[in-house]
Every structure is written in structure tokens, then in C-alpha cells.
Design a protein around this motif. Structure first.
Motif, PDB file in Angstrom:
ATOM      1  N   GLY A  16       0.831  -1.200   0.000  1.00 25.75           N
ATOM      2  CA  GLY A  16       0.000   0.000   0.000  1.00 25.75           C
ATOM      3  C   GLY A  16       0.869   1.254   0.000  1.00 25.75           C
ATOM      4  O   GLY A  16       2.065   1.210   0.286  1.00 25.75           O
ATOM      5  N   PRO A  17       0.276   2.395  -0.296  1.00 21.71           N
ATOM      6  CA  PRO A  17       1.071   3.616  -0.442  1.00 21.71           C
ATOM      7  C   PRO A  17       1.711   4.110   0.852  1.00 21.71           C
ATOM      8  O   PRO A  17       2.843   4.585   0.841  1.00 21.71           O
ATOM      9  CB  PRO A  17       0.069   4.636  -0.989  1.00 21.71           C
ATOM     10  CG  PRO A  17      -1.272   4.080  -0.713  1.00 21.71           C
ATOM     11  CD  PRO A  17      -1.122   2.599  -0.646  1.00 21.71           C
ATOM     12  N   LEU A  18       1.029   4.000   1.978  1.00 22.00           N
ATOM     13  CA  LEU A  18       1.608   4.506   3.228  1.00 22.00           C
ATOM     14  C   LEU A  18       2.788   3.663   3.689  1.00 22.00           C
ATOM     15  O   LEU A  18       3.813   4.192   4.133  1.00 22.00           O
ATOM     16  CB  LEU A  18       0.540   4.569   4.323  1.00 22.00           C
ATOM     17  CG  LEU A  18      -0.567   5.596   4.103  1.00 22.00           C
ATOM     18  CD1 LEU A  18      -1.589   5.523   5.223  1.00 22.00           C
ATOM     19  CD2 LEU A  18       0.006   6.988   4.004  1.00 22.00           C
ATOM     20  N   LEU A  20       4.661   1.901   1.745  1.00 18.19           N
ATOM     21  CA  LEU A  20       5.744   2.136   0.785  1.00 18.19           C
ATOM     22  C   LEU A  20       6.487   3.432   1.118  1.00 18.19           C
ATOM     23  O   LEU A  20       7.722   3.473   1.055  1.00 18.19           O
ATOM     24  CB  LEU A  20       5.203   2.186  -0.639  1.00 18.19           C
ATOM     25  CG  LEU A  20       4.804   0.843  -1.233  1.00 18.19           C
ATOM     26  CD1 LEU A  20       4.147   1.049  -2.590  1.00 18.19           C
ATOM     27  CD2 LEU A  20       5.999  -0.069  -1.343  1.00 18.19           C
ATOM     28  N   MET A  21       5.752   4.472   1.489  1.00 22.98           N
ATOM     29  CA  MET A  21       6.415   5.726   1.885  1.00 22.98           C
ATOM     30  C   MET A  21       7.231   5.529   3.154  1.00 22.98           C
ATOM     31  O   MET A  21       8.326   6.082   3.289  1.00 22.98           O
ATOM     32  CB  MET A  21       5.378   6.832   2.071  1.00 22.98           C
ATOM     33  CG  MET A  21       4.812   7.350   0.774  1.00 22.98           C
ATOM     34  SD  MET A  21       3.788   8.816   0.950  1.00 22.98           S
ATOM     35  CE  MET A  21       2.456   8.229   1.954  1.00 22.98           C
ATOM     36  N   LEU A  22       6.713   4.746   4.090  1.00 24.32           N
ATOM     37  CA  LEU A  22       7.448   4.457   5.320  1.00 24.32           C
ATOM     38  C   LEU A  22       8.726   3.693   5.009  1.00 24.32           C
ATOM     39  O   LEU A  22       9.805   4.027   5.525  1.00 24.32           O
ATOM     40  CB  LEU A  22       6.554   3.658   6.278  1.00 24.32           C
ATOM     41  CG  LEU A  22       7.149   3.268   7.615  1.00 24.32           C
ATOM     42  CD1 LEU A  22       7.456   4.504   8.446  1.00 24.32           C
ATOM     43  CD2 LEU A  22       6.187   2.347   8.362  1.00 24.32           C
ATOM     44  N   ALA A  23       8.642   2.690   4.160  1.00 24.06           N
ATOM     45  CA  ALA A  23       9.830   1.923   3.792  1.00 24.06           C
ATOM     46  C   ALA A  23      10.824   2.778   3.016  1.00 24.06           C
ATOM     47  O   ALA A  23      12.040   2.682   3.244  1.00 24.06           O
ATOM     48  CB  ALA A  23       9.425   0.705   2.960  1.00 24.06           C
ATOM     49  N   PHE A  24      10.343   3.624   2.124  1.00 19.85           N
ATOM     50  CA  PHE A  24      11.236   4.510   1.379  1.00 19.85           C
ATOM     51  C   PHE A  24      11.935   5.485   2.319  1.00 19.85           C
ATOM     52  O   PHE A  24      13.137   5.736   2.189  1.00 19.85           O
ATOM     53  CB  PHE A  24      10.451   5.270   0.302  1.00 19.85           C
ATOM     54  CG  PHE A  24      11.297   6.220  -0.485  1.00 19.85           C
ATOM     55  CD1 PHE A  24      12.215   5.746  -1.402  1.00 19.85           C
ATOM     56  CD2 PHE A  24      11.199   7.586  -0.288  1.00 19.85           C
ATOM     57  CE1 PHE A  24      13.018   6.617  -2.125  1.00 19.85           C
ATOM     58  CE2 PHE A  24      11.987   8.471  -1.000  1.00 19.85           C
ATOM     59  CZ  PHE A  24      12.901   7.982  -1.923  1.00 19.85           C
ATOM     60  N   GLY A  25      11.205   6.048   3.274  1.00 21.04           N
ATOM     61  CA  GLY A  25      11.817   6.944   4.255  1.00 21.04           C
ATOM     62  C   GLY A  25      12.869   6.236   5.089  1.00 21.04           C
ATOM     63  O   GLY A  25      13.940   6.795   5.378  1.00 21.04           O
ATOM     64  N   ALA A  26      12.596   4.998   5.475  1.00 18.60           N
ATOM     65  CA  ALA A  26      13.581   4.231   6.239  1.00 18.60           C
ATOM     66  C   ALA A  26      14.820   3.946   5.393  1.00 18.60           C
ATOM     67  O   ALA A  26      15.950   4.005   5.897  1.00 18.60           O
ATOM     68  CB  ALA A  26      12.957   2.929   6.743  1.00 18.60           C
ATOM     69  N   LEU A  27      14.619   3.652   4.115  1.00 22.80           N
ATOM     70  CA  LEU A  27      15.773   3.432   3.230  1.00 22.80           C
ATOM     71  C   LEU A  27      16.614   4.696   3.084  1.00 22.80           C
ATOM     72  O   LEU A  27      17.853   4.630   3.064  1.00 22.80           O
ATOM     73  CB  LEU A  27      15.306   2.953   1.857  1.00 22.80           C
ATOM     74  CG  LEU A  27      14.817   1.513   1.778  1.00 22.80           C
ATOM     75  CD1 LEU A  27      14.254   1.227   0.393  1.00 22.80           C
ATOM     76  CD2 LEU A  27      15.930   0.550   2.112  1.00 22.80           C
ATOM     77  N   VAL A  28      15.957   5.846   2.991  1.00 19.93           N
ATOM     78  CA  VAL A  28      16.691   7.114   2.914  1.00 19.93           C
ATOM     79  C   VAL A  28      17.517   7.304   4.182  1.00 19.93           C
ATOM     80  O   VAL A  28      18.694   7.688   4.124  1.00 19.93           O
ATOM     81  CB  VAL A  28      15.717   8.291   2.696  1.00 19.93           C
ATOM     82  CG1 VAL A  28      16.394   9.627   2.926  1.00 19.93           C
ATOM     83  CG2 VAL A  28      15.125   8.234   1.297  1.00 19.93           C
ATOM     84  N   PHE A  61      11.652   4.182  13.550  1.00 21.02           N
ATOM     85  CA  PHE A  61      11.811   2.887  14.218  1.00 21.02           C
ATOM     86  C   PHE A  61      10.520   2.498  14.945  1.00 21.02           C
ATOM     87  O   PHE A  61      10.021   1.378  14.796  1.00 21.02           O
ATOM     88  CB  PHE A  61      12.995   2.949  15.197  1.00 21.02           C
ATOM     89  CG  PHE A  61      13.233   1.680  15.944  1.00 21.02           C
ATOM     90  CD1 PHE A  61      13.804   0.596  15.320  1.00 21.02           C
ATOM     91  CD2 PHE A  61      12.890   1.578  17.282  1.00 21.02           C
ATOM     92  CE1 PHE A  61      14.034  -0.582  16.014  1.00 21.02           C
ATOM     93  CE2 PHE A  61      13.114   0.414  17.982  1.00 21.02           C
ATOM     94  CZ  PHE A  61      13.687  -0.675  17.351  1.00 21.02           C
ATOM     95  N   MET A  62       9.965   3.440  15.701  1.00 22.55           N
ATOM     96  CA  MET A  62       8.753   3.141  16.458  1.00 22.55           C
ATOM     97  C   MET A  62       7.543   2.925  15.527  1.00 22.55           C
ATOM     98  O   MET A  62       6.710   2.057  15.789  1.00 22.55           O
ATOM     99  CB  MET A  62       8.452   4.266  17.455  1.00 22.55           C
ATOM    100  CG  MET A  62       9.481   4.378  18.553  1.00 22.55           C
ATOM    101  SD  MET A  62       9.728   2.843  19.470  1.00 22.55           S
ATOM    102  CE  MET A  62       8.155   2.663  20.259  1.00 22.55           C
ATOM    103  N   VAL A  63       7.451   3.690  14.455  1.00 20.16           N
ATOM    104  CA  VAL A  63       6.333   3.518  13.519  1.00 20.16           C
ATOM    105  C   VAL A  63       6.444   2.177  12.798  1.00 20.16           C
ATOM    106  O   VAL A  63       5.433   1.506  12.558  1.00 20.16           O
ATOM    107  CB  VAL A  63       6.248   4.702  12.538  1.00 20.16           C
ATOM    108  CG1 VAL A  63       5.240   4.436  11.444  1.00 20.16           C
ATOM    109  CG2 VAL A  63       5.889   5.978  13.281  1.00 20.16           C
ATOM    110  N   LEU A  64       7.659   1.762  12.477  1.00 23.03           N
ATOM    111  CA  LEU A  64       7.827   0.440  11.859  1.00 23.03           C
ATOM    112  C   LEU A  64       7.414  -0.671  12.821  1.00 23.03           C
ATOM    113  O   LEU A  64       6.761  -1.645  12.407  1.00 23.03           O
ATOM    114  CB  LEU A  64       9.280   0.248  11.412  1.00 23.03           C
ATOM    115  CG  LEU A  64       9.671   0.992  10.143  1.00 23.03           C
ATOM    116  CD1 LEU A  64      11.192   1.027  10.006  1.00 23.03           C
ATOM    117  CD2 LEU A  64       9.040   0.363   8.928  1.00 23.03           C
ATOM    118  N   LEU A  65       7.769  -0.543  14.096  1.00 25.65           N
ATOM    119  CA  LEU A  65       7.329  -1.536  15.081  1.00 25.65           C
ATOM    120  C   LEU A  65       5.813  -1.518  15.245  1.00 25.65           C
ATOM    121  O   LEU A  65       5.177  -2.581  15.337  1.00 25.65           O
ATOM    122  CB  LEU A  65       8.008  -1.284  16.430  1.00 25.65           C
ATOM    123  CG  LEU A  65       9.511  -1.515  16.492  1.00 25.65           C
ATOM    124  CD1 LEU A  65      10.032  -1.217  17.886  1.00 25.65           C
ATOM    125  CD2 LEU A  65       9.878  -2.927  16.076  1.00 25.65           C
TER     126      LEU A  65
END
Length: 112
Positions: A16-18, A20-28, A61-65
Motif C-alpha cells: 500500500g502507499p503509506l 511504501l512511503m514508510l519503507a522509502f523513508g527508512a531506506l533514505v 523505528f517506532m512507527v515500523l514496530l
């Protein structure tokens, strides 16, 4: 438009888009970590990697958890989509672990 393989297309749909944005931000954040011991800069564009990125890492980190926990709740609610939510949980917790391992030297140096 770039043709996508069916497996990648399914993964993008599952995420989903949210997410994906979270994963992209973590990759950055994984790529743009400053060198441990870099002094913070309080003016100009140099404050982005020395002040803003280190402040964003605990938030991501907390949002990913949290995403992993909420995906586990969805997994319990919708057992028919087991493979989807197991994949999302794995990606969320994997990204959180990568953030922790990549930024540990930076925060360890700052707090030592």
C-alpha cells in the motif's frame, strides 16, 4: 510506464502507499547516516543530516514496530490473508532491525 513482474506488483499492492512511503523513508535514513562523531550543524542545509535525520530515526523505528504490531492484529482478524500480513510484518520488522543496526554506532558514539 515500466512493466513490473507479477510478484513485485503483488508486493506493492500488499504494502500500500503509506507502507511504501514508510519503507522509502527508512531506506533514505539507512543510506544518509552521518559518520559517527560528526558535530551537529545548527544552520543551513548541513543541519538536515546532522540534526534532522538523527531525530527522525527513533520516530521511524517506532512507527515500523507499530506497523508490525498492527499487521499482526490484522493477521489475527483476517486469517485468509495470512501470506500478505506475514510478508508485511517481515518487511516492517526487517526495516526496523536494519535501522537499529545501521544507526547504533552513531547513537552509541553520541551517548558514550
Amino acid at each position: 510506464m515500466i512493466p513490473l513482474r507479477p510478484g513485485l506488483r503483488l508486493l506493492l499492492k500488499w504494502m500500500g502507499p503509506l507502507r511504501l512511503m514508510l519503507a522509502f523513508g527508512a531506506l533514505v535514513l539507512l543510506v544518509l547516516r552521518p559518520v559517527p562523531g560528526t558535530p551537529p550543524v545548527h544552520t543551513g542545509w548541513d543541519m538536515i543530516p546532522t540534526l534532522v535525520f538523527p531525530a527522525l530515526v527513533p520516530l521511524f523505528f517506532m512507527v515500523l514496530l507499530l506497523d508490525g504490531i498492527m499487521s499482526a492484529v490484522q493477521l489475527a482478524s483476517y486469517p485468509g490473508e495470512r501470506r500478505r500480513y506475514q510478508t508485511v510484518i517481515g518487511i516492517s520488522l526487517g526495516m526496523a532491525l536494519l535501522l537499529l543496526l545501521r544507526w547504533w554506532p552513531y547513537f552509541g558514539f553520541v551517548f558514550a
